[in-house]
Design a protein around this motif. Structure first.
Motif, PDB file in Angstrom:
ATOM      1  N   PHE A 229       0.787  -1.233   0.069  1.00 20.36           N
ATOM      2  CA  PHE A 229      -0.065  -0.062  -0.107  1.00 20.36           C
ATOM      3  C   PHE A 229       0.685   1.104   0.102  1.00 20.36           C
ATOM      4  O   PHE A 229       1.937   1.479   0.670  1.00 20.36           O
ATOM      5  N   THR A 230       0.646   2.411  -0.722  1.00 22.83           N
ATOM      6  CA  THR A 230       1.140   3.388  -0.974  1.00 22.83           C
ATOM      7  C   THR A 230       0.453   4.580  -0.851  1.00 22.83           C
ATOM      8  O   THR A 230      -0.804   4.607  -0.676  1.00 22.83           O
ATOM      9  N   GLY A 231       1.027   5.979  -0.774  1.00 20.63           N
ATOM     10  CA  GLY A 231       0.263   6.975  -0.612  1.00 20.63           C
ATOM     11  C   GLY A 231      -0.604   7.212   0.550  1.00 20.63           C
ATOM     12  O   GLY A 231      -0.151   7.003   1.713  1.00 20.63           O
TER      13      GLY A 231
ATOM     14  N   ASN B  91      -0.238  -0.608   6.137  1.00 15.39           N
ATOM     15  CA  ASN B  91       1.025  -1.557   6.176  1.00 15.39           C
ATOM     16  C   ASN B  91       1.510  -1.870   7.758  1.00 15.39           C
ATOM     17  O   ASN B  91       2.174  -2.929   7.729  1.00 15.39           O
ATOM     18  N   PHE B  92       0.905  -0.992   8.531  1.00 13.97           N
ATOM     19  CA  PHE B  92       1.383  -0.957   9.939  1.00 13.97           C
ATOM     20  C   PHE B  92       1.024  -2.485  10.229  1.00 13.97           C
ATOM     21  O   PHE B  92      -0.324  -2.760  10.546  1.00 13.97           O
ATOM     22  N   ARG B  93       1.849  -3.191  11.050  1.00 13.23           N
ATOM     23  CA  ARG B  93       1.354  -4.371  11.387  1.00 13.23           C
ATOM     24  C   ARG B  93       1.681  -4.249  13.225  1.00 13.23           C
ATOM     25  O   ARG B  93       1.622  -5.420  13.808  1.00 13.23           O
ATOM     26  N   GLY B  94       2.011  -3.403  13.801  1.00 14.86           N
ATOM     27  CA  GLY B  94       2.030  -3.302  15.315  1.00 14.86           C
ATOM     28  C   GLY B  94       0.766  -3.197  15.865  1.00 14.86           C
ATOM     29  O   GLY B  94      -0.238  -3.285  15.235  1.00 14.86           O
ATOM     30  N   ARG B  95       0.846  -2.722  17.113  1.00 13.06           N
ATOM     31  CA  ARG B  95      -0.634  -2.617  18.078  1.00 13.06           C
ATOM     32  C   ARG B  95      -0.877  -1.166  17.878  1.00 13.06           C
ATOM     33  O   ARG B  95      -0.053  -0.224  18.035  1.00 13.06           O
ATOM     34  N   TRP B  96      -2.178  -0.678  17.589  1.00 12.05           N
ATOM     35  CA  TRP B  96      -2.934   0.395  17.377  1.00 12.05           C
ATOM     36  C   TRP B  96      -3.128   0.976  19.303  1.00 12.05           C
ATOM     37  O   TRP B  96      -4.206   0.950  19.287  1.00 12.05           O
ATOM     38  N   GLY B  97      -2.073   1.319  19.643  1.00 13.36           N
ATOM     39  CA  GLY B  97      -2.191   1.704  20.961  1.00 13.36           C
ATOM     40  C   GLY B  97      -1.136   1.297  21.697  1.00 13.36           C
ATOM     41  O   GLY B  97      -0.070   0.832  21.454  1.00 13.36           O
ATOM     42  N   ASN B  98      -1.356   1.300  23.292  1.00 17.60           N
ATOM     43  CA  ASN B  98      -0.235   0.698  24.111  1.00 17.60           C
ATOM     44  C   ASN B  98       0.161  -0.566  23.899  1.00 17.60           C
ATOM     45  O   ASN B  98      -0.558  -1.673  23.480  1.00 17.60           O
ATOM     46  N   ILE B  99       1.509  -1.024  24.193  1.00 17.91           N
ATOM     47  CA  ILE B  99       2.049  -1.816  23.808  1.00 17.91           C
ATOM     48  C   ILE B  99       2.190  -3.045  24.810  1.00 17.91           C
ATOM     49  O   ILE B  99       2.650  -4.371  24.545  1.00 17.91           O
TER      50      ILE B  99
ATOM     51  N   GLU C  79      -5.422  -5.364   8.648  1.00 23.50           N
ATOM     52  CA  GLU C  79      -4.804  -6.616   7.884  1.00 23.50           C
ATOM     53  C   GLU C  79      -5.101  -7.855   8.276  1.00 23.50           C
ATOM     54  O   GLU C  79      -5.138  -8.788   7.750  1.00 23.50           O
ATOM     55  N   ARG C  80      -5.453  -7.854   9.502  1.00 25.10           N
ATOM     56  CA  ARG C  80      -5.765  -9.206  10.084  1.00 25.10           C
ATOM     57  C   ARG C  80      -7.091  -9.946   9.537  1.00 25.10           C
ATOM     58  O   ARG C  80      -7.445 -11.145   9.801  1.00 25.10           O
TER      59      ARG C  80
END
Length: 216
Positions: A162-164, A170-178, A202-203
């Motif tokens: 994904f671009t632009g 594309n982000f594969r991390g957690r959307w918040g506290n880790i 993406e999941r």
């Protein structure tokens, strides 16, 4: 997407008629919250809908005679509970609504107050009950979100493709506290006061349904 998930106020002790003999504690708060609904069509007709609720959810099949979706199968709630310094995977069956109705010709779902869990019907939905601890989602016919009037269409594809303006996918991390915090009662209820943020959309690129074979 919601910026914050408010967890559940739980009576650690004995609850009677809305009063707590003990202490009220809040479990399951976390920054960032993704919920979703997937709808599958076949030959231009609705076939099945999946309603996502926290880490579980249910499939409903379309009945053309009754013109409503009927419950087909639901995921259990799975929690990891610590006992005697060991981790056990525990399964809890969830009682799902039996129907999902249409409103003005569109599927109607309900977002729970605070936690945003999506359900097929309004009302009180208890999805976990351990001893005196119970976790409830409360839904009602509040403000109607006319979501079909404010859609952004994104084609699914391979991660990192994904671009632009779509690079956020594309982000594969957690959307918040880790990481979790305030976990003194985690061995009992499988929840901390502050939980990790969720992973992104993406999941769900497989749309929660068995995919058809690739035709050559």
């Amino acid at each position: 997407f919601y910026p914050f998930n408010y967890g559940k106020d739980v009576c650690v002790g004995l609850e009677e008629f809305g009063f707590c003999v003990g202490e009220w504690r809040t479990f399951g708060n976390h920054v960032g919250d993704w919920e979703h609904v997937s709808l599958r069509f076949q030959n231009g007709q609705p076939l099945q809908i999946y309603v996502d609720t926290h880490s579980f959810g249910a499939w409903y099949n379309w009945n053309s005679e009754t013109e409503r979706f009927e419950f087909a199968e639901g995921k259990p709630l799975r929690e990891t509970v610590k006992h005697n310094y060991k981790k056990d995977n525990v399964r809890y069956d969830v009682e799902y609504p039996q129907y999902l109705d249409l409103h003005d010709g569109r599927p109607e779902v309900f977002s729970a107050n605070g936690s945003h869990g999506t359900w097929a019907q309004p009302g009180k939905h208890t999805y976990l009950h351990i001893l005196t601890v119970h976790l409830d989602d409360l839904c009602e016919r509040g403000l109607e979100w006319r979501s079909w009037e404010n859609l952004e269409i994104h084609e699914t594809g391979d991660l990192d493709s994904f671009t632009g303006d779509e690079t956020w996918i594309n982000f594969r991390g957690r959307w918040g506290n880790i990481k979790k915090m305030e976990c003194e009662l985690d061995p009992l209820v499988g929840e901390c006061g502050l939980m990790e943020g969720p992973f992104g959309p993406e999941r769900h690129f497989q749309h929660d349904f068995p995919q058809p074979p690739v035709c050559s």
